[in-house]
Design an enzyme around this catalytic site. Structure first.
Site, PDB file in Angstrom:
ATOM      1  N   ALA A 108       0.854  -1.190   0.000  1.00 57.03           N
ATOM      2  CA  ALA A 108       0.000   0.000   0.000  1.00 57.03           C
ATOM      3  C   ALA A 108       0.887   1.236   0.000  1.00 57.03           C
ATOM      4  CB  ALA A 108      -0.916   0.000   1.222  1.00 57.03           C
ATOM      5  N   GLN A 109       0.508   2.236  -0.754  1.00 54.97           N
ATOM      6  CA  GLN A 109       1.352   3.417  -0.911  1.00 54.97           C
ATOM      7  C   GLN A 109       1.607   4.115   0.415  1.00 54.97           C
ATOM      8  OE1 GLN A 109       1.137   5.449  -4.631  1.00 54.97           O
ATOM      9  NE2 GLN A 109       0.998   7.438  -3.648  1.00 54.97           N
ATOM     10  N   GLY A 110       0.600   4.144   1.280  1.00 57.66           N
ATOM     11  CA  GLY A 110       0.758   4.795   2.577  1.00 57.66           C
ATOM     12  C   GLY A 110       1.710   4.066   3.500  1.00 57.66           C
ATOM     13  N   HIS A 111       2.026   2.810   3.199  1.00 60.99           N
ATOM     14  CA  HIS A 111       3.017   2.054   3.960  1.00 60.99           C
ATOM     15  C   HIS A 111       4.381   2.112   3.281  1.00 60.99           C
ATOM     16  CE1 HIS A 111       0.217  -0.369   6.673  1.00 60.99           C
ATOM     17  NE2 HIS A 111      -0.598   0.317   5.891  1.00 60.99           N
ATOM     18  N   ILE A 112       4.382   2.019   1.967  1.00 60.51           N
ATOM     19  CA  ILE A 112       5.630   1.918   1.216  1.00 60.51           C
ATOM     20  C   ILE A 112       6.464   3.190   1.299  1.00 60.51           C
ATOM     21  CG2 ILE A 112       6.579   1.735  -1.119  1.00 60.51           C
ATOM     22  CD1 ILE A 112       4.299  -0.233  -1.740  1.00 60.51           C
TER      23      ILE A 112
END
Length: 328
Positions: free
Chosen positions: A13-17
């Site tokens: 997920a972009q918010g994690h990566i």
């Protein structure tokens, strides 16, 4: 002394990566070798893959290499991500040991507590990268450790004006709470993920939590839970943001194709006059919800920028990404 070797594990997920990549960049700058691992689906969707000396990007199949599709079972996806991820981490730890490049620390993003379990089994230090505010961490901790009735009782609709008192935190209104801990929560499986995260942290001796915040922003929240070692390492944002290095804009991963034609319009507006609306990369709003939000924004009369993600629904035409603006 061998070079420190960190293994970073994230959800696709972009918010994690992106926060994890910013953390990796900081580690590399102080001489740490970083192996970054996530799913095949995330790597395939990256429009540009970040590169740096000292960074290795690895992937593994979680069984959803083309990403989640409408109708896919998200709970099953997380189970497969856990099952295959645990095996991948175990194999990688053994492989690195055999190559003489042992992993010296495992850092995993929020909601992957099984990575801490794998680290413990192999006697490797670990920490969770908490990408949300420290206050949210505290709320989840208290919810699962004696304050569930307090939060539920005071967060209900009939008592929405009452403030919620939790140790070490300022008084909280219902609107300050994560939606997962409110009585109206429609995603019980989401809450169970945070519960598992807290349970694994409690099993760890002196569990370490790296929080994407900074001391001056949340001084009380960072000190609220004495049994965890909570360290502020934020803000984990690209160096090209204002006040940093404007030339450093490449160390990030974009999982979504997006237009840039709104920038000129945005630059034409006075400072602090535009309302930004976004529900992230996972949430899908019903048509009625979108209409209600649109009516409210129009009624307010301020310029706004609303990002609506591209979503193909079964039996419907694919929606176009809309950037909805009210012109002055």
């Amino acid at each position: 002394m061998p070079q420190p070797h960190f293994l970073l594990v994230t959800l696709p997920a972009q918010g994690h990566i992106n926060p994890a990549l910013q953390f990796a960049k900081r580690l590399i700058r102080i001489g740490v070798s970083v192996t970054y691992i996530t799913s095949v689906s995330a790597r395939r969707r990256m429009t540009k893959v970040p590169t740096a000396h000292g960074l290795s990007l690895l992937t593994f199949s979680d069984g959803y290499d083309d990403g989640l599709k409408p109708g896919d079972d998200t709970d099953n996806h997380l189970l497969e991500f856990k099952r295959r991820g645990k095996k991948t981490l175990t194999d990688l730890i053994v492989s690195c040991d055999n190559e003489g490049k042992p992993i010296t620390c495992i850092v995993y993003s929020l909601l992957l507590p099984w990575a801490m379990v794998v680290a413990r089994q192999h006697h490797i230090p670990s920490a969770v990268l908490w990408i949300q505010p420290a206050t949210v961490l505290d709320i989840y901790y208290y919810y699962f450790n004696g304050y569930e009735e307090t939060i539920n009782g005071q967060a209900g609709e009939l008592s929405s004006k009452r403030l919620i008192e939790l140790p070490g935190l300022p008084p909280l209104a219902s609107r300050d709470l994560p939606s997962f801990v409110t009585p109206s929560n429609a995603y019980p499986s989401g809450l169970s993920l945070f519960q598992e995260q807290m349970e694994v942290l409690l099993e760890e001796t002196n569990a370490k939590i790296l929080v994407n915040t900074f001391d001056a922003l949340e001084p009380e929240a960072l000190q609220a839970i004495e049994m965890f070692k909570i360290i502020a390492i934020g803000p984990l944002i690209p160096s090209s943001f204002p006040g940093n290095d404007p030339s450093d804009s490449s160390f990030k991963a974009e999982l979504f194709q997006c237009s840039k034609d709104y920038l000129q319009w945005l630059d034409s507006k006075p400072k602090s006059t535009v309302i930004y609306v976004s529900f992230g990369s996972f949430a899908v709003l019903a048509k009625q919800q979108e209409e209600e939000i649109a009516r409210a924004l129009l009624a307010y009369g301020r310029s706004f920028l609303w990002v609506i993600r591209n979503q193909k629904q079964s039996g419907e035409e694919e929606k176009k990404i809309n950037l909805v603006v009210k012109k002055n």
